[in-house]
Design a protein around this motif. Structure first.
Motif, PDB file in Angstrom:
ATOM      1  N   LYS A 135       0.820  -1.211   0.000  1.00  0.00           N
ATOM      2  CA  LYS A 135       0.000   0.000   0.000  1.00  0.00           C
ATOM      3  C   LYS A 135       0.853   1.259   0.000  1.00  0.00           C
ATOM      4  CE  LYS A 135      -4.507  -1.279   1.832  1.00  0.00           C
ATOM      5  NZ  LYS A 135      -5.545  -0.935   2.818  1.00  0.00           N
ATOM      6  N   GLN A 136       0.448   2.192  -0.872  1.00  0.00           N
ATOM      7  CA  GLN A 136       1.055   3.517  -0.944  1.00  0.00           C
ATOM      8  C   GLN A 136       0.054   4.421  -1.662  1.00  0.00           C
ATOM      9  OE1 GLN A 136       4.184   3.477  -4.232  1.00  0.00           O
ATOM     10  NE2 GLN A 136       4.283   1.395  -3.430  1.00  0.00           N
ATOM     11  N   PRO A 137       0.226   5.732  -1.594  1.00  0.00           N
ATOM     12  CA  PRO A 137      -0.710   6.639  -2.272  1.00  0.00           C
ATOM     13  C   PRO A 137      -0.742   6.368  -3.779  1.00  0.00           C
ATOM     14  CG  PRO A 137       0.647   7.844  -0.709  1.00  0.00           C
ATOM     15  CD  PRO A 137       1.229   6.466  -0.792  1.00  0.00           C
ATOM     16  N   VAL A 138      -1.957   6.110  -4.297  1.00  0.00           N
ATOM     17  CA  VAL A 138      -2.126   5.746  -5.705  1.00  0.00           C
ATOM     18  C   VAL A 138      -2.937   6.836  -6.407  1.00  0.00           C
ATOM     19  CG1 VAL A 138      -3.090   4.053  -7.314  1.00  0.00           C
ATOM     20  CG2 VAL A 138      -2.028   3.289  -5.174  1.00  0.00           C
ATOM     21  N   ASP A 139      -2.461   7.241  -7.584  1.00  0.00           N
ATOM     22  CA  ASP A 139      -3.177   8.206  -8.425  1.00  0.00           C
ATOM     23  C   ASP A 139      -4.085   7.410  -9.364  1.00  0.00           C
ATOM     24  OD1 ASP A 139      -4.131  10.173 -10.034  1.00  0.00           O
ATOM     25  OD2 ASP A 139      -2.172  10.961 -10.654  1.00  0.00           O
ATOM     26  N   LEU A 140      -5.391   7.367  -9.043  1.00  0.00           N
ATOM     27  CA  LEU A 140      -6.325   6.585  -9.852  1.00  0.00           C
ATOM     28  C   LEU A 140      -6.450   7.148 -11.273  1.00  0.00           C
ATOM     29  CD1 LEU A 140      -9.224   5.710  -7.372  1.00  0.00           C
ATOM     30  CD2 LEU A 140      -7.512   4.189  -8.340  1.00  0.00           C
ATOM     31  N   ALA A 141      -6.271   8.453 -11.423  1.00  0.00           N
ATOM     32  CA  ALA A 141      -6.330   9.049 -12.765  1.00  0.00           C
ATOM     33  C   ALA A 141      -5.232   8.462 -13.650  1.00  0.00           C
ATOM     34  CB  ALA A 141      -6.202  10.566 -12.671  1.00  0.00           C
ATOM     35  N   GLU A 142      -4.055   8.251 -13.073  1.00  0.00           N
ATOM     36  CA  GLU A 142      -2.944   7.651 -13.821  1.00  0.00           C
ATOM     37  C   GLU A 142      -3.244   6.198 -14.159  1.00  0.00           C
ATOM     38  OE1 GLU A 142       1.776   6.507 -13.145  1.00  0.00           O
ATOM     39  OE2 GLU A 142       0.745   7.872 -11.757  1.00  0.00           O
TER      40      GLU A 142
ATOM     41  N   HIS B 141     -17.780   4.319 -20.675  1.00  0.00           N
ATOM     42  CA  HIS B 141     -17.571   5.566 -19.925  1.00  0.00           C
ATOM     43  C   HIS B 141     -17.009   5.242 -18.546  1.00  0.00           C
ATOM     44  CE1 HIS B 141     -18.119   9.717 -18.725  1.00  0.00           C
ATOM     45  NE2 HIS B 141     -18.797   9.316 -17.651  1.00  0.00           N
ATOM     46  N   ILE B 142     -15.930   5.956 -18.170  1.00  0.00           N
ATOM     47  CA  ILE B 142     -15.301   5.773 -16.858  1.00  0.00           C
ATOM     48  C   ILE B 142     -15.429   7.077 -16.083  1.00  0.00           C
ATOM     49  CG2 ILE B 142     -13.184   5.170 -15.634  1.00  0.00           C
ATOM     50  CD1 ILE B 142     -12.212   3.830 -18.224  1.00  0.00           C
ATOM     51  N   SER B 143     -16.063   7.002 -14.925  1.00  0.00           N
ATOM     52  CA  SER B 143     -16.230   8.204 -14.085  1.00  0.00           C
ATOM     53  C   SER B 143     -15.688   7.928 -12.690  1.00  0.00           C
ATOM     54  CB  SER B 143     -17.709   8.597 -14.005  1.00  0.00           C
ATOM     55  OG  SER B 143     -18.470   7.609 -13.337  1.00  0.00           O
ATOM     56  N   VAL B 144     -15.204   9.009 -12.060  1.00  0.00           N
ATOM     57  CA  VAL B 144     -14.668   8.909 -10.704  1.00  0.00           C
ATOM     58  C   VAL B 144     -15.302  10.001  -9.849  1.00  0.00           C
ATOM     59  CG1 VAL B 144     -12.604   8.851  -9.262  1.00  0.00           C
ATOM     60  CG2 VAL B 144     -12.475   8.099 -11.643  1.00  0.00           C
ATOM     61  N   LYS B 145     -15.902   9.587  -8.730  1.00  0.00           N
ATOM     62  CA  LYS B 145     -16.485  10.537  -7.780  1.00  0.00           C
ATOM     63  C   LYS B 145     -15.877  10.279  -6.408  1.00  0.00           C
ATOM     64  CE  LYS B 145     -20.882  10.891 -10.276  1.00  0.00           C
ATOM     65  NZ  LYS B 145     -22.346  10.723 -10.221  1.00  0.00           N
ATOM     66  N   PHE B 146     -15.868  11.318  -5.592  1.00  0.00           N
ATOM     67  CA  PHE B 146     -15.284  11.138  -4.265  1.00  0.00           C
ATOM     68  C   PHE B 146     -15.951  12.075  -3.263  1.00  0.00           C
ATOM     69  CE2 PHE B 146     -12.921  14.558  -6.207  1.00  0.00           C
ATOM     70  CZ  PHE B 146     -12.679  15.453  -5.175  1.00  0.00           C
ATOM     71  N   ASN B 147     -15.862  11.679  -1.991  1.00  0.00           N
ATOM     72  CA  ASN B 147     -16.268  12.538  -0.879  1.00  0.00           C
ATOM     73  C   ASN B 147     -15.182  12.444   0.187  1.00  0.00           C
ATOM     74  OD1 ASN B 147     -16.746  10.101   0.568  1.00  0.00           O
ATOM     75  ND2 ASN B 147     -18.858  10.024  -0.176  1.00  0.00           N
ATOM     76  N   GLU B 148     -15.469  12.895   1.376  1.00  0.00           N
ATOM     77  CA  GLU B 148     -14.434  12.918   2.407  1.00  0.00           C
ATOM     78  C   GLU B 148     -14.060  11.529   2.911  1.00  0.00           C
ATOM     79  OE1 GLU B 148     -15.776  14.926   5.884  1.00  0.00           O
ATOM     80  OE2 GLU B 148     -17.829  14.182   5.705  1.00  0.00           O
ATOM     81  N   HIS B 149     -14.907  10.523   2.597  1.00  0.00           N
ATOM     82  CA  HIS B 149     -14.657   9.178   3.117  1.00  0.00           C
ATOM     83  C   HIS B 149     -14.111   8.201   2.078  1.00  0.00           C
ATOM     84  CE1 HIS B 149     -16.643  10.418   6.777  1.00  0.00           C
ATOM     85  NE2 HIS B 149     -17.733  10.747   6.095  1.00  0.00           N
ATOM     86  N   GLU B 150     -14.550   8.300   0.814  1.00  0.00           N
ATOM     87  CA  GLU B 150     -14.186   7.278  -0.159  1.00  0.00           C
ATOM     88  C   GLU B 150     -14.177   7.819  -1.584  1.00  0.00           C
ATOM     89  OE1 GLU B 150     -17.147   4.246   0.316  1.00  0.00           O
ATOM     90  OE2 GLU B 150     -18.699   5.392  -0.725  1.00  0.00           O
ATOM     91  N   VAL B 151     -13.550   7.035  -2.461  1.00  0.00           N
ATOM     92  CA  VAL B 151     -13.521   7.323  -3.896  1.00  0.00           C
ATOM     93  C   VAL B 151     -14.258   6.185  -4.603  1.00  0.00           C
ATOM     94  CG1 VAL B 151     -12.074   7.555  -5.939  1.00  0.00           C
ATOM     95  CG2 VAL B 151     -11.354   8.592  -3.785  1.00  0.00           C
ATOM     96  N   THR B 152     -15.136   6.545  -5.546  1.00  0.00           N
ATOM     97  CA  THR B 152     -15.912   5.553  -6.277  1.00  0.00           C
ATOM     98  C   THR B 152     -15.611   5.657  -7.769  1.00  0.00           C
ATOM     99  OG1 THR B 152     -17.691   5.621  -4.644  1.00  0.00           O
ATOM    100  CG2 THR B 152     -18.221   4.680  -6.802  1.00  0.00           C
ATOM    101  N   VAL B 153     -15.202   4.537  -8.355  1.00  0.00           N
ATOM    102  CA  VAL B 153     -14.909   4.463  -9.792  1.00  0.00           C
ATOM    103  C   VAL B 153     -16.002   3.629 -10.455  1.00  0.00           C
ATOM    104  CG1 VAL B 153     -13.260   3.759 -11.560  1.00  0.00           C
ATOM    105  CG2 VAL B 153     -12.437   4.607  -9.342  1.00  0.00           C
ATOM    106  N   THR B 154     -16.580   4.151 -11.535  1.00  0.00           N
ATOM    107  CA  THR B 154     -17.661   3.455 -12.240  1.00  0.00           C
ATOM    108  C   THR B 154     -17.274   3.260 -13.702  1.00  0.00           C
ATOM    109  OG1 THR B 154     -19.321   4.454 -10.785  1.00  0.00           O
ATOM    110  CG2 THR B 154     -20.110   3.489 -12.847  1.00  0.00           C
ATOM    111  N   VAL B 155     -17.396   2.022 -14.166  1.00  0.00           N
ATOM    112  CA  VAL B 155     -17.149   1.696 -15.576  1.00  0.00           C
ATOM    113  C   VAL B 155     -18.494   1.307 -16.187  1.00  0.00           C
ATOM    114  CG1 VAL B 155     -15.926   0.224 -17.209  1.00  0.00           C
ATOM    115  CG2 VAL B 155     -14.808   0.921 -15.071  1.00  0.00           C
ATOM    116  N   SER B 156     -19.009   2.157 -17.091  1.00  0.00           N
ATOM    117  CA  SER B 156     -20.307   1.929 -17.718  1.00  0.00           C
ATOM    118  C   SER B 156     -20.107   1.563 -19.185  1.00  0.00           C
ATOM    119  CB  SER B 156     -21.184   3.178 -17.615  1.00  0.00           C
ATOM    120  OG  SER B 156     -21.260   3.633 -16.280  1.00  0.00           O
ATOM    121  N   ASP B 157     -20.976   0.702 -19.685  1.00  0.00           N
ATOM    122  CA  ASP B 157     -20.914   0.355 -21.104  1.00  0.00           C
ATOM    123  C   ASP B 157     -22.323   0.310 -21.683  1.00  0.00           C
ATOM    124  OD1 ASP B 157     -22.099  -2.409 -21.006  1.00  0.00           O
ATOM    125  OD2 ASP B 157     -20.332  -2.821 -19.787  1.00  0.00           O
TER     126      ASP B 157
END
Length: 453
Positions: A302-309, A369-385
């Motif tokens: 585990k280490q800080p991961v850039d999900l955009a990358e 379509h790939i979307s990423v949303k986040f709040n103060e607690h978690e990050v959510t990644v959605t892959v739609s087709d």
């Protein structure tokens, strides 16, 4: 004690009578007049009444009042009187009885609380009926399973509490025969169908008197599901490994029988053998990954991961395949997306599996379509087709090992049937969740990762 009080009461009346006689004699001898006699008798009566009230009536009233309070449950109250010795003994006896009742009540309360704590902590459900077949106890497990409250079950027949005639029959049979009754498996709607193992035992008092029955209800739904999944897994593994091996053996035998002398046919067969060999290796690799994830033998780096990358690298990997099918890949990612604590290699594998499936099952000219949303607690990644979608009955099982919605088509596209199961275990290892929504217009796979470990 009563004899002493009776003697004092008789003595009081005798004293009054003696004083009255003495006053009458003095009046007869003309020593005093009638007014003096009346006044003397009056004051003697008043004095004796005051004395009787002080030493007898008032203490008895106090004892009666406190005894009534004790009968109402106020056992901390004690009787304090100043009266006859016998009344003092009575007050002491009542106080002693109250103290003993307090001790016994504390013991009974502790036993009841201990029994209630045991019932509340049990993983199995407990239902108890009295000798008339009325429900007298249900533990929280049963209340949670059947969504009932104490006001709905206390004193009712079990058929009114749990609408199942087979369950009622088990309890009634045990109640009438006073013999244990077991049922290996009983299906009950709760409102979803669930399987229960029921064991009903009679309750007997002194001299084998019938008191009631108690039933232990064990939910075996998940156990049966796991057993079914294990059986299916063994069968699926055997099938998945046998299919490429059979194909390889068949083509090798054909080559050995002479086809190797024909270069075009031999090359075609060798290409098929190579593809089946790679598929076999992929299945074994995925099985090993899944086994390590399930056994927690794989430690996350585990280490800080850039999900955009991670998403960008995944899109680059599949650009060629998307272009071949004229599929457009779009993204919606905030530039302020925070870094996520996780294993970049495993998270990349999740993205690769989800995007790979989306492209596989999206028809030519569709969109991923790939979307990423986040709040103060978690990050959510959605892959739609905009693909063929998943039947509603298959949605709960898509994360099972080797489960395929369309087995022939999935195998034809080169899938091992383990990708989504691996994604699920990777998410669980990260403390996240993965879910799916689907209809005829396409599917949406989403996973959420906590921002704090």
């Amino acid at each position: 004690m009563l004899k002493g009080i009776r003697q004092r009461t008789i003595g009081s009346y005798a004293s009054l009578f003696f004083i009255f006689v003495c006053l009458s004699v003095l009046f007869y001898l003309n020593i005093i007049n009638i007014l003096t006699v009346l006044l003397g008798a009056f004051w003697a009566t008043v004095f004796m009444a005051w004395l009787t009230n002080r030493r007898l009536i008032t203490p008895v009233e106090q004892i009666t009042s406190v005894a009534q309070e004790m009968a109402g449950g106020f056992l901390d109250t004690e009787i304090r009187v100043e009266g006859e010795e016998e009344l003092d003994d009575l007050a002491w006896s009542i106080n002693y009885m109250a103290r003993e009742l307090r001790k016994n009540l504390i013991v009974i309360t502790e036993e009841r609380n201990r029994a209630r704590a045991i019932l509340n902590s049990m993983a199995d459900g407990v239902i108890a009926l009295d000798k008339y077949g009325q429900v007298i106890l249900i533990n929280p497990v049963v209340e949670e399973i059947f969504k009932i409250k104490e006001t709905n079950w206390l004193g009712n027949k079990i058929i009114k509490v749990i609408r199942n005639h087979e369950l009622e029959e088990l309890f009634i049979r045990a109640l009438h025969s006073m013999q244990p009754v077991m049922n290996s498996e009983l299906q009950v709607l709760t409102p979803q169908p669930r399987l229960f193992n029921i064991h009903v035992t009679p309750l007997k008092g002194n001299n084998d008197e019938k008191i009631g029955v108690v039933g232990l209800i064990t939910d075996v739904t998940e156990r049966r599901k796991l057993e079914r999944m294990r059986t299916e897994f063994v069968a699926n593994v055997s099938h998945e490994l046998r299919t490429p091996l059979t194909s390889i053996n068949g083509f090798v035998e054909t080559l050995l029988d002479g086809a190797i002398e024909e270069p075009i046919i031999a090359r075609n067969f060798l290409e098929i053998i190579s593809a089946e060999g790679k598929r076999l290796a992929n299945i074994i690799d995925d099985l090993l990954k899944l086994s390590r994830l399930e056994d927690r033998r794989t430690k996350l780096n585990k280490q800080p991961v850039d999900l955009a990358e991670v998403i960008g690298n995944t899109i680059t990997m599949f650009e060629g395949r998307a272009l071949e099918k004229n599929i457009q890949i779009t993204t919606e990612i905030s530039p302020k997306l925070p870094l996520v604590p996780g294993d970049q290699g495993f998270l990349s594998q999740v993205m690769i599996n989800l995007v790979d499936n989306a492209i596989k099952y999206t028809l030519t000219g569709g969109t991923v379509h790939i979307s990423v949303k986040f709040n103060e607690h978690e990050v959510t990644v959605t892959v739609s087709d905009t693909g063929i979608g998943i039947p509603i009955e298959s949605i709960p099982r898509v994360f099972e090992r080797f489960y395929r919605v369309d087995k022939a088509r999935s195998r034809e596209m080169g899938g091992t049937g383990l990708g989504l199961s691996i994604c699920k275990h990777i998410m669980e290892a990260h403390g996240g969740k993965i879910r799916v929504e689907s209809d005829s217009s396409g599917s949406q796979f989403s996973f959420s990762l906590p921002l704090k470990e």
